[in-house]
Scaffold this active site. Structure first.
Site, PDB file in Angstrom:
ATOM      1  N   TYR A  50      -4.959  -3.327  -9.077  1.00  0.00           N
ATOM      2  CA  TYR A  50      -4.199  -2.252  -9.737  1.00  0.00           C
ATOM      3  C   TYR A  50      -4.647  -2.141 -11.201  1.00  0.00           C
ATOM      4  CZ  TYR A  50      -1.078  -3.548  -5.829  1.00  0.00           C
ATOM      5  OH  TYR A  50      -0.551  -3.873  -4.601  1.00  0.00           O
ATOM      6  N   SER A  55       4.505   2.198 -13.660  1.00  0.00           N
ATOM      7  CA  SER A  55       5.761   2.423 -14.363  1.00  0.00           C
ATOM      8  C   SER A  55       6.740   1.242 -14.286  1.00  0.00           C
ATOM      9  CB  SER A  55       6.402   3.697 -13.810  1.00  0.00           C
ATOM     10  OG  SER A  55       7.728   3.813 -14.204  1.00  0.00           O
ATOM     11  N   ASP A  57       6.283  -1.695 -13.036  1.00  0.00           N
ATOM     12  CA  ASP A  57       5.622  -2.951 -13.412  1.00  0.00           C
ATOM     13  C   ASP A  57       5.719  -3.155 -14.920  1.00  0.00           C
ATOM     14  OD1 ASP A  57       4.348  -1.803 -10.936  1.00  0.00           O
ATOM     15  OD2 ASP A  57       3.338  -3.745 -10.921  1.00  0.00           O
ATOM     16  N   TYR A 104      -9.563   2.697  -7.969  1.00  0.00           N
ATOM     17  CA  TYR A 104      -8.237   2.741  -7.345  1.00  0.00           C
ATOM     18  C   TYR A 104      -8.081   4.084  -6.650  1.00  0.00           C
ATOM     19  CZ  TYR A 104      -3.287   2.751  -6.420  1.00  0.00           C
ATOM     20  OH  TYR A 104      -2.091   2.809  -5.760  1.00  0.00           O
ATOM     21  N   GLN A 133       8.690   6.108 -10.145  1.00  0.00           N
ATOM     22  CA  GLN A 133       9.083   4.799  -9.598  1.00  0.00           C
ATOM     23  C   GLN A 133      10.497   4.462 -10.083  1.00  0.00           C
ATOM     24  OE1 GLN A 133       5.949   1.934 -10.558  1.00  0.00           O
ATOM     25  NE2 GLN A 133       5.510   1.724  -8.376  1.00  0.00           N
ATOM     26  N   ASP A 195       6.784   0.242  -0.938  1.00  0.00           N
ATOM     27  CA  ASP A 195       5.989   1.290  -0.314  1.00  0.00           C
ATOM     28  C   ASP A 195       6.110   1.421   1.199  1.00  0.00           C
ATOM     29  OD1 ASP A 195       5.218   0.975  -2.910  1.00  0.00           O
ATOM     30  OD2 ASP A 195       3.083   1.139  -2.522  1.00  0.00           O
ATOM     31  N   TYR A 380       2.894  -6.830   3.053  1.00  0.00           N
ATOM     32  CA  TYR A 380       3.388  -6.029   1.938  1.00  0.00           C
ATOM     33  C   TYR A 380       4.916  -5.975   1.879  1.00  0.00           C
ATOM     34  CZ  TYR A 380       1.539  -2.846  -1.600  1.00  0.00           C
ATOM     35  OH  TYR A 380       1.168  -2.263  -2.767  1.00  0.00           O
ATOM     36  N   GLU A 424       1.315 -12.105  -5.849  1.00  0.00           N
ATOM     37  CA  GLU A 424       2.019 -10.815  -5.782  1.00  0.00           C
ATOM     38  C   GLU A 424       3.252 -10.946  -4.876  1.00  0.00           C
ATOM     39  OE1 GLU A 424      -0.529  -7.808  -4.205  1.00  0.00           O
ATOM     40  OE2 GLU A 424       0.768  -6.133  -4.803  1.00  0.00           O
TER      41      GLU A 424
HETATM   42  C1  2M8 Z   1       2.288  -1.219  -5.015  1.00  0.00           C
HETATM   43  O1  2M8 Z   1       2.155   0.186  -4.929  1.00  0.00           O
HETATM   44  C2  2M8 Z   1       0.884   0.851  -5.145  1.00  0.00           C
HETATM   45  C3  2M8 Z   1       1.167   2.336  -5.109  1.00  0.00           C
HETATM   46  O2  2M8 Z   1       2.013   2.677  -6.163  1.00  0.00           O
HETATM   47  C4  2M8 Z   1      -0.172   0.520  -4.103  1.00  0.00           C
HETATM   48  O3  2M8 Z   1       0.142  -0.067  -3.066  1.00  0.00           O
HETATM   49  O4  2M8 Z   1      -1.336   0.869  -4.347  1.00  0.00           O
HETATM   50  C5  2M8 Z   1       3.795  -1.523  -4.913  1.00  0.00           C
HETATM   51  O5  2M8 Z   1       4.017  -2.904  -4.708  1.00  0.00           O
HETATM   52  C6  2M8 Z   1       4.520  -1.038  -6.157  1.00  0.00           C
HETATM   53  O6  2M8 Z   1       5.867  -1.408  -6.146  1.00  0.00           O
HETATM   54  C7  2M8 Z   1       3.856  -1.567  -7.423  1.00  0.00           C
HETATM   55  O7  2M8 Z   1       4.445  -0.963  -8.532  1.00  0.00           O
HETATM   56  C8  2M8 Z   1       2.343  -1.283  -7.423  1.00  0.00           C
HETATM   57  C9  2M8 Z   1       1.623  -1.971  -8.586  1.00  0.00           C
HETATM   58  O8  2M8 Z   1       1.977  -3.324  -8.658  1.00  0.00           O
HETATM   59  O9  2M8 Z   1       1.753  -1.742  -6.207  1.00  0.00           O
END
Ligand code: 2M8
Length: 479
Positions: A50, A55, A57, A104, A133, A195, A380, A424
């Site tokens: 990521y 937001s 986070d 990404y 979010q 998600d 997840y 995570e």
């Molecule tokens: C995850 O979400 C993103 C999409 O927003 C993804 O899977 O690519 C989720 O765990 C979400 O809650 C979190 O904010 C994000 C970044 O950690 O990853």
């Protein structure tokens, strides 16, 4: 870095508490993670998986960072709100301009905020996503302020953030109240932050997935496919996001996915309270915020509480019925200060009962019902335990006086966060690590909980702990 678990002796009926030395070691290790994930103005959740600013986070990161580097915690929140849209929405991702598009998916080229979002006031100076979010930000801002009031006042932190926070709350309260019952709706599963929760399986089933040939997932480059959402779910996420974008992020157009999520709305209610605190600190009248907070708690109870399951459930606006799935989001109203004691007590019993097993088979809170056929301890949000959920539940338990359960959960979260390499997420029973390592909110929330342990012991104040490493300005190249 992994930290060895050191514990004090404990009564046989009690989880061993981390020693002062262990709590300090956790904070040191977490500070290194937060230093490495800092980009100069904000923190990426994970360097590889990521590589932008997310937001909720950022709000969790600020909550931990406030103990280590309060000025950076304030900057984290300010940098997120710098990308707020004129209609008040705070986008769920703010894209870092130096990160290649392919790092990404879906990236800036998919969301096209600076063109498709102009009607809603998307900024021209930054590329962002167009969905949102959960609103943890007012709570985070208040906690950040409280940890360094003098620095906060010097910077005019609360005064500068009050109107943006208010606009964000108004967007959710006015524009997103699609059900008309005083709660905000989400229009994409990603807006819940959880998600691929099984709670979304039913409403997602009516969404035709996007053509798999039309996009390439980047997440599978960095993680095991068995830990991540399936291709079918991903295709549906892409279809929903593309439809919203093609409607130019207009919330008056009908949406295929529209639900009232208890976790999202619990955080909205907690933010109503935090906004009241912020208004009070600024010498403003807080009665409007308090009245809204009370009304929101009532709406949560009226629209999402299920007496039969002892849990809050999401409401699907397509048929105006509660979704049967039992997710950890349904426990999050515990953080609402005005929740009736009987409801809080019932939620506590649900948490330690067979569906969530806390203190029984599980030492962390599973994200989904242990007894449901769709529970998956590795995939997840379909079962694993997450540290932000543990932090919120711990806070809610403490707020409502369930101190023993809160203490046990805090002890586990602090020890296992560092022991897992700041994973995570975890298998809720074995506590085996999954997903990214050196994950920012795991590190930040471990800091917050470890500092609370240190505070209770009267141990060294956080200011005596080392600040995170110097700014890391460069981001990694794409895959
Ligand atoms: C995850 O979400 C993103 C999409 O927003 C993804 O899977 O690519 C989720 O765990 C979400 O809650 C979190 O904010 C994000 C970044 O950690 O990853």
């Amino acid at each position: 870095m992994r930290t060895r678990l050191l514990t004090t002796g404990a009564r046989p009926d009690q989880r061993p508490e981390p020693t002062t030395a262990h709590a300090r070691a956790v904070v040191h290790a977490a500070a290194r993670v937060l230093g490495a994930n800092w980009t100069g103005a904000s923190t990426v959740p994970s360097r590889r998986l990521y590589p932008h600013q997310w937001s909720w986070d950022s709000a969790f990161v600020a909550i931990g960072l406030r103990h280590l580097a309060p000025a950076r915690a304030r900057r984290e929140l300010r940098s997120l709100f710098a990308a707020q849209w004129d209609d008040g929405r705070v986008p769920h991702i703010v894209f870092h301009p130096d990160v290649p598009e392919g790092a990404y998916f879906p990236g800036p080229g998919f969301w096209r905020s600076s063109t498709a979002g102009t009607g809603r006031g998307a900024p021209r100076s930054a590329e962002t996503s167009g969905i949102v979010q959960p609103p943890v930000h007012a709570l985070a801002a208040w906690l950040v302020h409280r940890s360094d009031p003098a620095g906060s006042e010097r910077e005019g932190f609360l005064a500068g953030l009050y109107r943006p926070l208010l606009a964000w709350q108004r967007y959710l309260t006015d524009v997103r109240d699609l059900g008309g019952g005083g709660l905000a709706s989400i229009v994409h599963p990603w807006e819940s932050g959880m998600d691929n929760s099984p709670a979304w399986d039913r409403p997602l089933a009516r969404v035709a997935p996007a053509d798999p040939g039309g996009f390439r997932r980047a997440d599978l480059n960095h993680g095991s496919a068995g830990d991540r959402p399936t291709d079918l779910d991903y295709g549906r996420y892409v279809a929903l996001a593309a439809a919203y974008r093609d409607d130019r992020y207009d919330d008056t157009a009908p949406r295929r996915f529209a639900v009232e999520d208890p976790g999202f709305n619990a955080l909205l209610a907690a933010s109503d309270h935090a906004l009241a605190d912020i208004a009070g600190a600024l010498g403003r009248d807080a009665t409007g915020h308090r009245a809204l907070a009370t009304a929101r708690a009532e709406s949560l109870l009226e629209r999402l509480w299920d007496e039969r399951t002892g849990l809050f459930h999401a409401r699907d606006l397509h048929d105006d019925r509660l979704l049967p799935a039992r997710g950890a989001a349904g426990l999050l109203p515990l953080i609402v200060p005005g929740l009736p004691a009987a409801t809080a007590d019932r939620l506590h019993r649900t948490l330690i009962g067979p569906h969530f097993g806390l203190g029984g088979g599980c030492r962390m809170v599973p994200s989904h019902d242990l007894l449901a056929p769709e529970h998956d301890p590795a995939r997840y949000w379909r079962g694993p335990a997450w540290f932000n959920i543990a932090w919120l539940v711990e806070r809610g338990l403490r707020l409502h006086g369930a101190l023993r359960t809160a203490d046990d959960l805090r002890t586990t979260a602090v020890t296992v966060a560092a022991g897992s390499g700041f994973a995570e997420y975890l298998d809720p029973r074995t506590l085996g690590a999954h997903g990214a390592r050196d994950f920012s909110w795991t590190a930040a929330l471990a800091v917050d909980l470890a500092v609370a342990v240190l505070g209770e012991r009267g141990a060294a104040p956080p200011a005596a702990l080392p600040a995170p490493e110097a700014t890391v300005a460069r981001l990694p190249p794409g895959p």
